[in-house]
Design a protein around this motif. Structure first.
Motif, mmCIF file in Angstrom:
data_model
loop_
_atom_site.group_PDB
_atom_site.id
_atom_site.type_symbol
_atom_site.label_atom_id
_atom_site.label_comp_id
_atom_site.label_asym_id
_atom_site.label_seq_id
_atom_site.Cartn_x
_atom_site.Cartn_y
_atom_site.Cartn_z
ATOM 1 N N GLU B 47 0.857 -1.184 0.000
ATOM 2 C CA GLU B 47 0.000 0.000 0.000
ATOM 3 C C GLU B 47 0.893 1.234 0.000
ATOM 4 N N HIS B 52 2.431 6.379 6.008
ATOM 5 C CA HIS B 52 3.307 5.213 5.960
ATOM 6 C C HIS B 52 2.863 4.261 4.866
ATOM 7 N N ARG B 54 2.482 0.477 3.565
ATOM 8 C CA ARG B 54 2.150 -0.735 4.330
ATOM 9 C C ARG B 54 2.326 -1.949 3.447
ATOM 10 N N TYR B 56 1.381 -5.850 3.252
ATOM 11 C CA TYR B 56 0.516 -6.917 3.778
ATOM 12 C C TYR B 56 1.070 -8.262 3.316
ATOM 13 N N ASN B 70 0.197 -6.997 8.793
ATOM 14 C CA ASN B 70 0.209 -5.608 8.311
ATOM 15 C C ASN B 70 1.487 -4.958 8.834
ATOM 16 N N GLU B 72 4.067 -1.840 8.948
ATOM 17 C CA GLU B 72 4.246 -0.415 8.669
ATOM 18 C C GLU B 72 5.625 -0.177 8.071
ATOM 19 N N LEU B 73 5.661 0.649 7.027
ATOM 20 C CA LEU B 73 6.903 1.020 6.347
ATOM 21 C C LEU B 73 7.112 2.527 6.522
ATOM 22 N N PRO B 74 8.240 3.045 6.081
ATOM 23 C CA PRO B 74 8.376 4.512 6.037
ATOM 24 C C PRO B 74 7.349 5.110 5.083
ATOM 25 N N ALA B 102 3.116 -4.470 17.217
ATOM 26 C CA ALA B 102 2.250 -3.560 17.972
ATOM 27 C C ALA B 102 1.942 -4.200 19.318
ATOM 28 N N PHE B 105 -1.978 -5.527 19.178
ATOM 29 C CA PHE B 105 -2.565 -6.066 17.957
ATOM 30 C C PHE B 105 -1.646 -7.170 17.434
ATOM 31 N N ILE B 108 -0.019 -6.882 13.613
ATOM 32 C CA ILE B 108 0.446 -5.584 13.103
ATOM 33 C C ILE B 108 1.839 -5.346 13.660
ATOM 34 N N ILE B 110 5.822 -2.945 12.935
ATOM 35 C CA ILE B 110 6.607 -2.014 12.116
ATOM 36 C C ILE B 110 7.791 -2.798 11.572
ATOM 37 N N ALA B 111 7.970 -2.751 10.257
ATOM 38 C CA ALA B 111 9.023 -3.552 9.626
ATOM 39 C C ALA B 111 10.391 -2.955 9.913
ATOM 40 N N THR B 112 11.330 -3.807 10.228
ATOM 41 C CA THR B 112 12.708 -3.337 10.423
ATOM 42 C C THR B 112 13.660 -3.914 9.383
#
Lengths: 272, 140
Positions: B47, B52, B54, B56, B70, B72-74, B102, B105, B108, B110-112
């Protein structure tokens, strides 16, 4: 790998024409700027001047964060370049920001809550002076009588008049306040009042209030660097006036990209 | 086949091996930066929206059930300035994603880091300057 080389390789890899890969002018060569013999931007060239001899701040700027190729050494994070002042605007001040009891309580509470109270989390506007430290580009458009700042975040703008007007008395407070500037030699001195009473200066929630008078002093050291001294006199939030200097780096051979935060904000729900 | 066999590894409480992600949008207290998850799965959507991007990813858990993660990306701005396009990852691509989950959740995060099926990193790096161990002055 340079950005241009990376784009070229991507073009080959994707079998697409460069015109497609280079869409949105991410690598568009900025015309009319000083360059070295190799064609690279000459960031140490003298600051450009306008026809009337004033320093010309026009162009795109981003906090001057030194580049470390961190991700080549570690299984890496896709991280932003961030000014440390984004977290705490007073991080380089001896003793930190001189909070009043009231503002220290505000900041401490906000820190403890993480980002859940931060207006920025909710996609509110990139308010100055905080906006200098955010990780988006700022474009300066300068005329003899006005400077306009365009900010990528929420495609926002700020007007700074250089036409001698006095600051308003009893202004209706706004996110950026009201700014009038004058020249002191080669320094553009911007005076601002009328800032809203509930503004944040950084992620940790250092307040700035309606009682603030903010003075920003812009100096263009050379082609590549601009220094922004931010002086805050806000007796409600700070026990004494203070100032910090944020260094901005010129961004060339690229373009602005809009970032509309409300397009797909999904973090707020994660705080619940 | 929408998903591949996976490795889902939860290292809750592990110390942070690399600097936690600092993000454009705000602080990252909604993520447990001391925990780490790793998944191996199949992209269902990239997305490309602010603030951010995203990613999936369909991941098969230990019970054989498919979970939709899900990540999260920059921001797309940051990704584009790093050479990504909205076509860098496509539906059906196999990826190995690590991240910080998260807090409340379960799918969910944040991708590292993101790697392709051959363990080639898909993010190329720039600067990491956020130093969370450096307690801001005046905070006490």
């Amino acid at each position: 790998m340079t950005r241009a080389l990376r784009s070229a390789l991507l073009a080959v890899a994707l079998g697409a024409s460069p015109a497609v890969v280079l869409a949105q002018w991410l690598d568009y060569r900025t015309p009319g700027i000083p360059r070295t013999e190799s064609g690279a931007p000459d960031l140490k060239a003298p600051a450009p001047r306008t026809r009337d001899g004033k320093p010309d701040f026009s162009g795109m700027w981003f906090a001057n964060v030194p580049a470390k190729d961190y991700c080549k050494e570690k299984d890496c994070i896709q991280e932003e370049r961030m000014a440390r002042e984004q977290i705490n605007l007073g991080i380089k001040l001896e003793g930190g920001l001189p909070y009043t009891d009231w503002s220290k309580e505000q900041m401490t509470k906000r820190r403890a809550h993480g980002g859940r109270d931060d207006p920025h989390t909710y996609c509110m506007p990139p308010n100055f002076p905080r906006a200098w430290t955010l990780p988006q580009y700022i474009k300066v458009i300068q005329t003899p009588t006005e400077m306009v700042l365009l900010h990528e975040f929420n495609a926002a703008y700020r007007e700074i008049f250089i036409d001698g007007r006095a600051l308003p008395e009893n202004p209706n407070p706004t996110w950026n306040g009201y700014s009038s500037a004058h020249w002191e030699g080669d320094t553009l001195v911007i005076e601002t009042n009328g800032i809203r009473d509930d503004m944040w200066l950084d992620i940790q929630g250092s307040p700035v209030t309606e009682s603030a008078r903010v003075t920003e002093r812009l100096k263009r050291v050379n082609f590549g660097i601009m220094q922004v001294e931010i002086a805050v006199n806000d007796p409600k939030a700070y026990t004494r006036p203070w100032s910090v200097t944020v260094e901005m780096a010129m961004q060339v051979d690229t373009t602005m990209l809009e970032e509309i935060c409300l397009d797909d904000e999904q973090d707020v729900k994660l705080y619940k | 086949m929408n998903s591949r066999s996976l490795t889902l590894l939860m290292l809750v409480g592990a110390s942070v091996a690399s600097a936690p992600p600092a993000r454009a949008h705000h602080s990252q207290s909604e993520f447990d930066l001391r925990a780490k998850i790793e998944v191996d799965g199949t992209v269902t959507k990239l997305e490309w929206k602010s603030p951010h991007g995203r990613l999936y990813v369909d991941v098969k858990n230990e019970k054989g059930e498919v979970e939709s993660w899900n990540f999260e990306l920059p921001s797309p701005n940051t990704l584009m300035r790093r050479g990504w396009t909205r076509d860098t990852l496509k539906t059906g691509d196999r990826v190995k994603v690590a991240g910080a989950p998260a807090r409340n959740f379960p799918t969910i995060a944040i991708a590292t880091s993101i790697k392709d099926a051959n363990d080639k990193p898909l993010f190329t790096g720039t600067t990491q300057i956020y130093e969370p161990e450096a307690e801001p002055k005046g905070a006490e």
